[in-house]
Motif scaffolding. Sequence first.
Motif, short mmCIF file in Angstrom:
data_model
loop_
_atom_site.label_atom_id
_atom_site.label_comp_id
_atom_site.label_asym_id
_atom_site.label_seq_id
_atom_site.Cartn_x
_atom_site.Cartn_y
_atom_site.Cartn_z
N ALA A 23 33.90 26.73 43.67
CA ALA A 23 34.22 26.22 45.01
C ALA A 23 35.71 25.98 45.17
O ALA A 23 36.35 26.55 46.04
CB ALA A 23 33.42 24.96 45.30
N ALA A 24 36.27 25.13 44.31
CA ALA A 24 37.72 24.88 44.30
C ALA A 24 38.30 24.79 45.70
O ALA A 24 39.34 25.35 46.00
CB ALA A 24 38.43 25.99 43.51
N ASP A 25 37.61 24.11 46.58
CA ASP A 25 38.03 23.94 47.97
C ASP A 25 37.74 22.49 48.34
O ASP A 25 36.60 22.04 48.19
CB ASP A 25 37.25 24.90 48.87
N PRO A 26 38.73 21.74 48.79
CA PRO A 26 38.50 20.32 49.08
C PRO A 26 37.46 20.07 50.18
O PRO A 26 36.94 18.97 50.30
CB PRO A 26 39.89 19.82 49.52
N ARG A 27 37.17 21.11 50.95
CA ARG A 27 36.17 20.96 52.02
C ARG A 27 34.75 21.21 51.53
O ARG A 27 33.80 20.96 52.27
CB ARG A 27 36.49 21.91 53.16
N ILE A 28 34.60 21.70 50.30
CA ILE A 28 33.28 22.00 49.75
C ILE A 28 32.97 21.04 48.61
O ILE A 28 33.75 20.92 47.67
CB ILE A 28 33.20 23.46 49.24
N ALA A 29 31.84 20.35 48.71
CA ALA A 29 31.42 19.42 47.67
C ALA A 29 30.10 19.90 47.09
O ALA A 29 29.23 20.40 47.80
CB ALA A 29 31.26 18.01 48.25
#
Length: 201
Positions: free
Chosen positions: A74-80
């Motif tokens: 994911a490595a995306d702050p919007r994806i948990a």
Amino acid sequence: MKHGLPPAAPGLRIGLYGGSFNPAHEGHLHVSRTALRRLRLDRVWWLVTPGNPLKDRGVLAPLEERMARARALAADPRIAVTGFEAEIGTAYTVETLRWLVRRRPTLRFVWIMGADSLATFHRWRRFEAILSLLPVAVIDRPGHTLTAPRARAAQAFRKARIPEAEAASLASRPAPAWTLLHGPRSDLSSTALRERGEAGA
């Protein structure tokens, strides 16, 4: 290891993307980023399930392993990434969503699914309740562009379908409401990756 819910401020628009993620791959990222952009979401939560009642658990990697790969990808702050279903003991999506809606009433949830899942959505436990509980966004998948609107669940809720041009309003609409999003598609699948032996790549 705890798999609690990700933090979220009241009023956030959150896409819920459930699945086995066995393994997580770029196709999951594609769906999530499409939903973030087209639905104007603040976050997407990957709900890594302990096991899908409609799939063979014999090929299922351990939950911790699947979550670790999902987080690395994911490595995306919007994806948990969360595995909270294992803690609350829900076996079906409808149970999970009811639990979430009761405990996070200030969040605006949207259920996200691929068009390939829509084809068998009528087999899910209480699929009508899911569509009546949350707005739903269906992301186009190769081979399903023309067949998705004819799926049994889509036909049962055809009057609740909103135009794709109004997709940004989906999170603010009361259920039932759903839309089908077209655009660039990913043909990646976890099953294909496992069959090609790329799960550890």
